[in-house]
Design an enzyme around this catalytic site. Structure first.
Site, short mmCIF file in Angstrom:
data_model
loop_
_atom_site.label_atom_id
_atom_site.label_comp_id
_atom_site.label_asym_id
_atom_site.label_seq_id
_atom_site.Cartn_x
_atom_site.Cartn_y
_atom_site.Cartn_z
N CYS A 25 0.89 -1.16 0.00
CA CYS A 25 0.00 0.00 0.00
C CYS A 25 0.92 1.20 0.00
CB CYS A 25 -0.92 0.03 1.21
SG CYS A 25 -1.85 1.56 1.35
N CYS B 7 -0.48 4.49 2.43
CA CYS B 7 -0.46 4.39 3.89
C CYS B 7 -0.04 2.97 4.25
CB CYS B 7 -1.78 4.83 4.52
SG CYS B 7 -3.26 4.18 3.75
N SER B 8 -1.02 2.12 4.55
CA SER B 8 -0.64 0.76 4.93
C SER B 8 -1.86 -0.12 4.91
CB SER B 8 -0.05 0.77 6.32
OG SER B 8 -1.01 1.34 7.18
N CYS B 9 -2.77 0.09 3.96
CA CYS B 9 -3.97 -0.75 3.87
C CYS B 9 -3.54 -2.20 3.74
CB CYS B 9 -4.80 -0.36 2.67
SG CYS B 9 -5.52 1.28 2.84
#
Lengths: 119, 205
Positions: B106, B109-111
């Site tokens: 991702c 962000c950090s999905c």
């Protein structure tokens, strides 16, 4: 995105004694600090009540991460949950779930506790 | 402790205090309960792990019909397995096949499909992984211990608010007669992100 019913949001585990490895078996703790896990839990618990849409949090998180990456060079330690904290604080104050002045005065109270209060 | 590194301790406790202040204010207002918070932390730290994802993969290895449904509409197919997902976004499962290796990131962000894989590992959230795996996936994977044959095509999937990805690794050789539960033990978290392959059956217990 529509908010599903709260019950639908609890992941159920098929088989708690199954052969797949628990997270710790990957050789790392899932959170570096206790507060990171608490913060994750607070965010998800508040999300489950329908108090905000996930995208409202995500767009602030993207901004906070992007902002940090523009301001900091290589070599500086990136701490993901500090960005999460900044995004969550903005979310709850901007949505009126928590007043900025209440947060400031609570922070002063907590900081004024004698050292070692919780030991 | 008086001889602890003061700056570090100060910096650390500032975030800790801020998180605590938010938690206590939201709890006192009745917007969240301590029980709900505790329950979620326990669930993610102790229960989920990559176990749900591993069961999905093992089922797909054993049942061609399920595999087809999983690749067609993963969110619906996973529903058949009684694994309820956190509803952050629908899931798309991308299969490793002869000639193709998939890896998930991702960039913004950090999905992450946490309902299937638990809490994301630290490196997944790291700026270096997020930017570099898109530009030079082979090199990043090699640094992480996965050397891919040059003729393999590497596909990088960038998660978003609308979609999250999970890799369906290929079933290893040497486990033809294993049942689903035993197969699930071969499926590591990283093999479903695409930065590793499943465990070698001859080395698994």
């Amino acid at each position: 995105m529509t908010a599903p019913s709260p019950d639908a949001q609890v992941p159920r585990v098929l088989d708690e004694t199954g052969p797949a490895a628990p997270p710790r078996a990957n050789g790392e703790l899932v959170f570096d600090h206790v507060w990171e896990g608490r913060l994750f839990g607070v965010t998800m618990a508040l999300f489950r009540t329908g108090a905000f849409a996930w995208d409202e949090f995500r767009e602030r998180l993207i901004e906070e991460i992007g902002d940090w990456e523009r301001r900091h060079g290589d070599g500086e330690e990136y701490r993901y949950y500090e960005r999460w904290l900044a995004a969550f604080q903005r979310l709850v104050t901007e949505k009126g779930l928590c007043r900025a002045e209440d947060l400031a005065s609570r922070l002063r109270e907590l900081a004024a506790r004698p050292a070692g209060h919780d030991h | 402790m008086p001889d602890e590194k003061p700056e570090h301790h100060h910096e650390h406790s500032e975030h800790e205090l801020r998180a605590e202040a938010l938690e206590t204010l939201l709890t006192e207002k009745g917007l969240v309960t301590a029980d709900a918070i505790d329950g979620i932390i326990r669930l993610f730290e102790e229960d989920i792990g990559p176990m749900n994802g591993a069961k999905v993969v093992a089922r797909a290895w054993c049942d061609d019909g399920f595999r087809a449904r999983l690749l067609d509409d993963a969110t619906a197919a996973i529903g058949e397995l009684d694994v309820t997902m956190l509803p952050e976004a629908p899931i798309v499962v991308v299969p490793n096949e002869p000639g193709v290796h998939n890896v998930v990131v991702c960039t913004l962000c950090s999905c992450y499909p946490s309902g299937l894989l638990g809490i994301s590992p630290k490196w997944y959230k790291d700026p270096a992984y997020r930017s570099r795996v898109v530009r030079e996936p082979r090199r990043v994977l090699s640094e992480m211990g996965l050397d891919l044959a040059p003729e393999l095509e590497v596909r990088v999937w960038d998660s978003s608010a609308e979609l999250r990805y999970m890799v369906l690794p290929a079933r290893p050789e040497g486990c033809e007669d294993w049942d689903e539960a035993r197969l699930a033990g071969l499926v590591t978290r990283d093999s479903m992100i695409g930065t590793a392959l499943p465990r070698d059956p001859s080395e698994a217990t």
